[in-house]
Design a protein around this motif. Structure first.
Motif, PDB file in Angstrom:
ATOM      1  N   LEU A 153      -5.422   7.122   8.033  1.00  0.00           N
ATOM      2  CA  LEU A 153      -4.744   6.502   6.893  1.00  0.00           C
ATOM      3  C   LEU A 153      -3.596   5.607   7.334  1.00  0.00           C
ATOM      4  O   LEU A 153      -3.351   4.562   6.729  1.00  0.00           O
ATOM      5  CB  LEU A 153      -4.251   7.588   5.929  1.00  0.00           C
ATOM      6  CG  LEU A 153      -5.343   8.354   5.192  1.00  0.00           C
ATOM      7  CD1 LEU A 153      -4.750   9.510   4.410  1.00  0.00           C
ATOM      8  CD2 LEU A 153      -6.103   7.424   4.267  1.00  0.00           C
ATOM      9  N   ALA A 154      -2.890   5.997   8.391  1.00  0.00           N
ATOM     10  CA  ALA A 154      -1.797   5.155   8.898  1.00  0.00           C
ATOM     11  C   ALA A 154      -2.344   3.837   9.449  1.00  0.00           C
ATOM     12  O   ALA A 154      -1.723   2.783   9.257  1.00  0.00           O
ATOM     13  CB  ALA A 154      -1.019   5.894   9.977  1.00  0.00           C
TER      14      ALA A 154
ATOM     15  N   LEU B 149      -1.176   4.675  -0.063  1.00  0.00           N
ATOM     16  CA  LEU B 149      -1.864   4.900   1.207  1.00  0.00           C
ATOM     17  C   LEU B 149      -0.886   5.418   2.265  1.00  0.00           C
ATOM     18  O   LEU B 149      -1.212   6.338   3.026  1.00  0.00           O
ATOM     19  CB  LEU B 149      -2.510   3.591   1.663  1.00  0.00           C
ATOM     20  CG  LEU B 149      -3.643   3.652   2.665  1.00  0.00           C
ATOM     21  CD1 LEU B 149      -4.766   4.528   2.167  1.00  0.00           C
ATOM     22  CD2 LEU B 149      -4.150   2.260   2.939  1.00  0.00           C
ATOM     23  N   ALA B 150       0.315   4.870   2.279  1.00  0.00           N
ATOM     24  CA  ALA B 150       1.334   5.354   3.220  1.00  0.00           C
ATOM     25  C   ALA B 150       1.752   6.776   2.876  1.00  0.00           C
ATOM     26  O   ALA B 150       1.972   7.609   3.762  1.00  0.00           O
ATOM     27  CB  ALA B 150       2.539   4.421   3.199  1.00  0.00           C
TER      28      ALA B 150
ATOM     29  N   SER C 191      -0.892   9.147   4.023  1.00  0.00           N
ATOM     30  CA  SER C 191      -0.839   9.259   5.483  1.00  0.00           C
ATOM     31  C   SER C 191       0.244  10.236   5.914  1.00  0.00           C
ATOM     32  O   SER C 191       0.003  11.115   6.751  1.00  0.00           O
ATOM     33  CB  SER C 191      -0.572   7.886   6.085  1.00  0.00           C
ATOM     34  OG  SER C 191      -0.308   7.985   7.451  1.00  0.00           O
TER      35      SER C 191
ATOM     36  N   LYS D 176      -5.095   2.331   8.405  1.00  0.00           N
ATOM     37  CA  LYS D 176      -5.451   1.525   7.233  1.00  0.00           C
ATOM     38  C   LYS D 176      -4.212   0.909   6.599  1.00  0.00           C
ATOM     39  O   LYS D 176      -4.227  -0.254   6.182  1.00  0.00           O
ATOM     40  CB  LYS D 176      -6.191   2.380   6.199  1.00  0.00           C
ATOM     41  CG  LYS D 176      -7.595   2.738   6.584  1.00  0.00           C
ATOM     42  CD  LYS D 176      -8.252   3.577   5.499  1.00  0.00           C
ATOM     43  CE  LYS D 176      -9.629   4.027   5.909  1.00  0.00           C
ATOM     44  NZ  LYS D 176     -10.268   4.885   4.893  1.00  0.00           N
ATOM     45  N   THR D 177      -3.131   1.678   6.521  1.00  0.00           N
ATOM     46  CA  THR D 177      -1.891   1.178   5.943  1.00  0.00           C
ATOM     47  C   THR D 177      -1.354   0.001   6.750  1.00  0.00           C
ATOM     48  O   THR D 177      -0.947  -1.024   6.186  1.00  0.00           O
ATOM     49  CB  THR D 177      -0.830   2.292   5.892  1.00  0.00           C
ATOM     50  OG1 THR D 177      -1.349   3.400   5.149  1.00  0.00           O
ATOM     51  CG2 THR D 177       0.447   1.807   5.258  1.00  0.00           C
TER      52      THR D 177
ATOM     53  N   PRO E  21       0.815  -1.225   0.000  1.00  0.00           N
ATOM     54  CA  PRO E  21       0.000   0.000   0.000  1.00  0.00           C
ATOM     55  C   PRO E  21       0.850   1.277   0.000  1.00  0.00           C
ATOM     56  O   PRO E  21       0.812   2.060   0.949  1.00  0.00           O
ATOM     57  CB  PRO E  21      -0.813  -0.139   1.287  1.00  0.00           C
ATOM     58  CG  PRO E  21       0.101  -0.884   2.195  1.00  0.00           C
ATOM     59  CD  PRO E  21       0.844  -1.851   1.315  1.00  0.00           C
TER      60      PRO E  21
END
Length: 148
Positions: A112-113, A93-94, A97, A115-116, A90
């Motif tokens: 977001l972190a 995504l990272a 974040s 989720k990552t 991801p």
């Protein structure tokens, strides 16, 4: 769009094989592992699967394929599993974040972190699951021979 994604995942997985100096005869198999992982990851949302489930299942399939390829090609399965999970990582995504943290949007950054980290955990869990399945099958196969 799917064909473009398959081609890019195949090329990126092969590039990682070259980067990690795997034997030349296994580079194509590493690309196939990445392409199959991306195909499963892209197909499962069509069946209303969540991102975490799609990531877990695709990582498990990459792990199983890596184990089988390692037996046939007689190289460590790490050659294929590392290259196979590259399309699943991801990265965007990272990046989003970290960008949220830089822009002082801490709530979005933490969301977001999280989720990552969950996607990364699903990748790790899928790899471990695939290795465990192969180990159990091998153990069951040889258990009958040991009992005799």
């Amino acid at each position: 769009m799917l064909l473009k994604g398959l081609a890019l995942s195949f090329i990126s997985s092969m590039a990682w094989c070259v980067l990690f100096n795997v034997p030349v005869r296994t580079i194509l198999a590493g690309g196939i592992a990445g392409m199959v992982g991306f195909l499963v990851y892209s197909f499962l949302p069509l069946l209303n699967a969540e991102v975490l489930l799609s990531t877990f299942v695709s990582a498990a399939i990459v792990s199983l394929i890596s184990q089988v390829m390692s037996i046939f090609l007689r190289v460590p399965s790490t050659n294929f599993s590392v290259a196979g999970i590259i399309p699943l990582v991801p990265g965007s995504l990272a990046y989003k974040s970290m960008l949220a943290f830089v822009n002082n949007d801490y709530v979005e950054g933490i969301t977001l972190a999280t989720k990552t980290l969950m996607v990364a955990g699903a990748i790790a869990s899928g790899l471990i699951f695939g290795i465990s399945v192969v180990t159990i099958v091998k153990g069951a196969r040889y258990a009958g021979k040991r009992a005799q």
